[in-house]
Design a protein around this motif. Structure first.
Motif, PDB file in Angstrom:
ATOM      1  N   ALA A 114       0.853  -1.188   0.000  1.00  0.00           N
ATOM      2  CA  ALA A 114       0.000   0.000   0.000  1.00  0.00           C
ATOM      3  C   ALA A 114       0.889   1.238   0.000  1.00  0.00           C
ATOM      4  CB  ALA A 114      -0.913   0.006   1.227  1.00  0.00           C
ATOM      5  N   THR A 115       0.747   2.079  -1.007  1.00  0.00           N
ATOM      6  CA  THR A 115       1.614   3.251  -1.139  1.00  0.00           C
ATOM      7  C   THR A 115       0.806   4.529  -1.270  1.00  0.00           C
ATOM      8  OG1 THR A 115       1.732   3.049  -3.569  1.00  0.00           O
ATOM      9  CG2 THR A 115       3.398   1.864  -2.275  1.00  0.00           C
ATOM     10  N   ASP A 116       1.457   5.629  -0.922  1.00  0.00           N
ATOM     11  CA  ASP A 116       0.832   6.939  -1.069  1.00  0.00           C
ATOM     12  C   ASP A 116       1.922   8.000  -1.111  1.00  0.00           C
ATOM     13  OD1 ASP A 116      -2.244   7.932  -0.746  1.00  0.00           O
ATOM     14  OD2 ASP A 116      -0.845   9.494  -0.111  1.00  0.00           O
ATOM     15  N   ILE A 117       1.586   9.152  -1.668  1.00  0.00           N
ATOM     16  CA  ILE A 117       2.542  10.251  -1.757  1.00  0.00           C
ATOM     17  C   ILE A 117       2.634  11.034  -0.447  1.00  0.00           C
ATOM     18  CG2 ILE A 117       0.877  11.951  -2.611  1.00  0.00           C
ATOM     19  CD1 ILE A 117       3.068  13.023  -4.461  1.00  0.00           C
ATOM     20  N   ASP A 141       2.166  11.729   5.898  1.00  0.00           N
ATOM     21  CA  ASP A 141       1.268  11.874   7.047  1.00  0.00           C
ATOM     22  C   ASP A 141       0.178  10.806   7.041  1.00  0.00           C
ATOM     23  OD1 ASP A 141       2.701  14.038   7.925  1.00  0.00           O
ATOM     24  OD2 ASP A 141       1.312  15.542   7.141  1.00  0.00           O
ATOM     25  N   VAL A 142      -0.450  10.579   5.883  1.00  0.00           N
ATOM     26  CA  VAL A 142      -1.527   9.589   5.846  1.00  0.00           C
ATOM     27  C   VAL A 142      -0.971   8.171   5.961  1.00  0.00           C
ATOM     28  CG1 VAL A 142      -3.066  11.099   4.543  1.00  0.00           C
ATOM     29  CG2 VAL A 142      -1.642   9.456   3.315  1.00  0.00           C
ATOM     30  N   ILE A 143       0.245   7.955   5.480  1.00  0.00           N
ATOM     31  CA  ILE A 143       0.871   6.641   5.644  1.00  0.00           C
ATOM     32  C   ILE A 143       1.052   6.320   7.124  1.00  0.00           C
ATOM     33  CG2 ILE A 143       3.017   5.334   5.322  1.00  0.00           C
ATOM     34  CD1 ILE A 143       3.295   6.738   2.611  1.00  0.00           C
ATOM     35  N   LEU A 162       5.285   6.417  -1.985  1.00  0.00           N
ATOM     36  CA  LEU A 162       5.524   6.329  -3.431  1.00  0.00           C
ATOM     37  C   LEU A 162       4.834   7.475  -4.141  1.00  0.00           C
ATOM     38  CD1 LEU A 162       6.705   4.652  -5.828  1.00  0.00           C
ATOM     39  CD2 LEU A 162       4.420   3.700  -6.090  1.00  0.00           C
ATOM     40  N   ASN A 163       5.597   8.151  -5.003  1.00  0.00           N
ATOM     41  CA  ASN A 163       5.067   9.177  -5.889  1.00  0.00           C
ATOM     42  C   ASN A 163       4.863   8.522  -7.250  1.00  0.00           C
ATOM     43  OD1 ASN A 163       4.603  11.386  -7.565  1.00  0.00           O
ATOM     44  ND2 ASN A 163       6.099  12.678  -6.523  1.00  0.00           N
ATOM     45  N   LEU A 164       3.630   8.447  -7.717  1.00  0.00           N
ATOM     46  CA  LEU A 164       3.314   7.710  -8.937  1.00  0.00           C
ATOM     47  C   LEU A 164       3.979   8.265 -10.189  1.00  0.00           C
ATOM     48  CD1 LEU A 164      -0.464   6.825  -8.479  1.00  0.00           C
ATOM     49  CD2 LEU A 164       1.451   5.242  -8.615  1.00  0.00           C
TER      50      LEU A 164
END
Length: 285
Positions: free
Chosen positions: A139-142, A145-147, A195-197
């Motif tokens: 599970a990835t996100d830019i 904070d939300v990670i 991760l930045n898409l």
């Protein structure tokens, strides 16, 4: 914020995150960035834009991207992508990956974690059929904070009431005052990371199932094509891509084929169609 300053902000966001901010969204930018100004003791949005243009404050740049990133999500959002997973994809991969007994799933814009945790609960409910399998959920996100929030698995009453069946709340969550925390066994099933898409993600390897939902809508056409091209290369043969209800690859990429039986489900061009639901798994939703 002047027109030129807003253009600086728009160019910055496009370069750093792929976000294509329309000219009529200045009010949105101003409302989200005023708290950033206060946090960094900047007297105005004009000053913030000047600092961004100088490229000398990396913490500020990160905060701006974080503030402008949309993190709307909830458990089992839109239902259909999770029904497809439970009733169609898992039965198919149970057969197609029987020799390797390995399944890799990627949530490409995981936000605060409700999507990957929804997937994990479905897999936990089907654990008997996948005994001895190695199952990975990335599970990835830019947004860092939300990670961090996602890793804790802690949600307030409003968040657990949005889409989460009461049976699963009782089974997999523990209440702590006004908040609920998902069980350690579910948290341990998900590997969260930044991760930045718009950057290279080939190092992650290939996946059988990719959830890339409600993120491409914020990109312009060229960025969508680029991301989808690299998502295609990240998908194993016979893999599946699930997108948001308002998203499509039609007119964007010819690297995928839509599945006529399931809206929002795509396969790599040339791969066999997914097929109709088989409903081999016990219902979890």
């Amino acid at each position: 914020m002047t027109d030129l300053e807003f253009d600086v902000l728009r160019a910055f966001l496009k370069t750093q995150s792929g976000l294509s901010l329309a000219r009529d969204k200045r009010y949105l930018a101003e409302s989200r960035l005023r708290p950033v100004c206060e946090s960094f003791s900047l007297e105005s949005l004009s000053r913030l834009c000047r600092e961004i243009k100088s490229g000398t404050q990396k913490k500020l740049e990160k905060a701006v991207v974080e503030a402008m990133t949309t993190n709307e999500t909830f458990f089992f959002r839109d239902k259909s992508p999770f029904e497809i997973l439970e009733n169609t994809l898992l039965p198919r991969f149970l057969k197609d990956r029987a020799e390797t007994r390995r399944l890799r799933i990627w949530c490409a814009a995981a936000s605060t974690g409700q999507e990957p945790y929804s997937i994990a609960m479905i897999l936990k409910e089907a654990a008997a059929r996948f005994s001895g399998w190695k199952i990975e959920i990335a599970a990835t996100d830019i947004s860092l904070d939300v990670i961090e929030k996602a890793k804790t698995g802690i949600y307030n009453q409003f968040e657990v009431q949005r889409g989460l069946p009461p049976r699963l709340l009782t089974k997999y969550f523990q209440q702590h005052g006004d908040h609920w925390q998902i069980s350690a066994e579910i948290r341990q099933m998900v590997d969260f990371g930044y991760l930045n898409l718009i950057e290279d993600f080939s190092r992650m390897g290939q996946f059988d199932i990719v959830y890339c939902r409600n993120v491409l809508i914020y990109f312009d056409l060229d960025t969508k094509r680029d991301v989808l091209s690299r998502v295609s290369r990240a998908m194993a043969t016979g893999g599946a891509l699930l997108m948001g209800a308002s998203e499509t690859v039609l007119g964007v990429s010819d690297l995928f084929s839509s599945d006529s039986s399931h809206r929002g489900l795509y396969t790599k061009a040339g791969d066999a169609a997914i097929g109709a639901p088989t409903k081999l798994l016990a219902g979890s939703m």
